[in-house]
Design a protein around this motif. Structure first.
Motif, PDB file in Angstrom:
ATOM      1  N   LYS A  21      45.746  43.990  40.487  1.00 18.99           N
ATOM      2  CA  LYS A  21      44.444  43.346  40.714  1.00 18.99           C
ATOM      3  C   LYS A  21      43.563  44.220  41.595  1.00 18.99           C
ATOM      4  N   ARG A  22      44.119  44.725  42.678  1.00 22.10           N
ATOM      5  CA  ARG A  22      43.345  45.582  43.564  1.00 22.10           C
ATOM      6  C   ARG A  22      42.888  46.864  42.859  1.00 22.10           C
ATOM      7  N   GLU A  25      40.078  46.041  40.523  1.00 28.75           N
ATOM      8  CA  GLU A  25      38.845  45.827  41.271  1.00 28.75           C
ATOM      9  C   GLU A  25      38.213  47.153  41.682  1.00 28.75           C
ATOM     10  N   SER A  29      34.578  48.369  40.364  1.00 27.53           N
ATOM     11  CA  SER A  29      33.498  48.647  41.309  1.00 27.53           C
ATOM     12  C   SER A  29      32.834  49.989  41.024  1.00 27.53           C
ATOM     13  N   ARG A  34      29.422  47.414  35.371  1.00 27.35           N
ATOM     14  CA  ARG A  34      30.282  46.352  35.902  1.00 27.35           C
ATOM     15  C   ARG A  34      29.632  44.971  35.827  1.00 27.35           C
ATOM     16  N   GLU A 118      38.487  32.766  42.228  1.00 25.27           N
ATOM     17  CA  GLU A 118      38.862  34.021  42.868  1.00 25.27           C
ATOM     18  C   GLU A 118      39.477  33.779  44.243  1.00 25.27           C
TER      19      GLU A 118
END
Length: 232
Positions: A21-22, A25, A29, A34, A118
């Motif tokens: 997940k990180r 992300e 970004s 995006r 989230e």
């Protein structure tokens, strides 16, 4: 405006899923489009037969499933924790208890509907990987959901009933149709799939490939029902 859908199957009891997940992300970004990416989190139970009550810790489960000594099991999990630390995550996997995650997944579906998806997802992942939270325990789930913005009485009503069970099963059935048998799995535009906690650079490449490829009918059908092609 053209959109790109990314479906992500994960289990809340999967340390690799939080790392993935990180990394996603980070990739998102840095992606120039995006704001046109729609991310849909999908439920997946790595072991739907797990009991709801805690019986063994994650190190004990690792030693049982993979063999080796307690020290070797601890070393394997320490290596995962080191990778998590590189992504800014604080793991205490020695405290983790693998339990049935079905109700935790129901909670995330409710949270999405309530506008706190989230925050609740993050809270559950952090609680499991770093705090020894038992994610099958009713009071624990209510507490964590409340800390992430949910209303406690409404959360209790959801968890003591059967709401959102169909949503969890629908995600799992879609994964089965697509041949997904591990998590995290990322499916870009219903066409390109990547399994595991891929590096952010690899996920950025897949975002770019999916964006640049024709996406016929993307807005006319559910992309999660497509058979993805594994990305190289």
């Amino acid at each position: 405006m053209s959109t790109l859908t990314v479906d992500i199957w994960s289990d809340l009891l999967c340390p690799w899923c939080y790392i993935g997940k990180r990394r996603f992300e980070k990739a998102l970004s840095a992606f120039p489009h995006r704001d046109a990416v729609q991310v849909r989190w999908r439920s997946f139970e790595l072991d739907p037969n797990l009991h709801t009550e805690p019986r063994v810790t994650l190190p004990e489960r690792h030693r049982r499933d993979l063999g080796g000594t307690p020290a070797e099991a601890a070393q394997r999990l320490a290596a995962v924790a080191d990778l998590a630390a590189a992504e800014g995550l604080d793991y205490r996997l020695d405290l983790a208890y693998p339990v049935n995650s079905f109700d935790a997944h129901r909670l995330t579906h409710y949270a999405e509907q309530a506008g706190h998806g989230e925050a609740v997802r993050e809270r559950l992942l952090r609680a499991y990987t770093g705090e020894g939270a038992v994610l099958s325990d009713l009071e624990t789930l209510i507490r964590l959901g409340t800390e992430a913005g949910l209303e406690p009485d409404a959360t209790r009503d959801v968890l003591t009933g059967s709401e959102f069970a169909d949503a969890v099963r629908a995600d799992e059935n879609a994964a089965a149709r697509m041949g997904i048998n591990g998590v995290p799995t990322f499916v870009f535009a219903g066409r390109y799939a990547a399994s595991g906690a891929q590096p952010a650079e690899a996920l950025t490449e897949l975002l770019t490939r999916a964006w640049d490829s024709p996406r016929p009918g993307q807005n006319r059908r559910n992309s999660s029902d497509s058979i993805p092609r594994s990305a190289s």
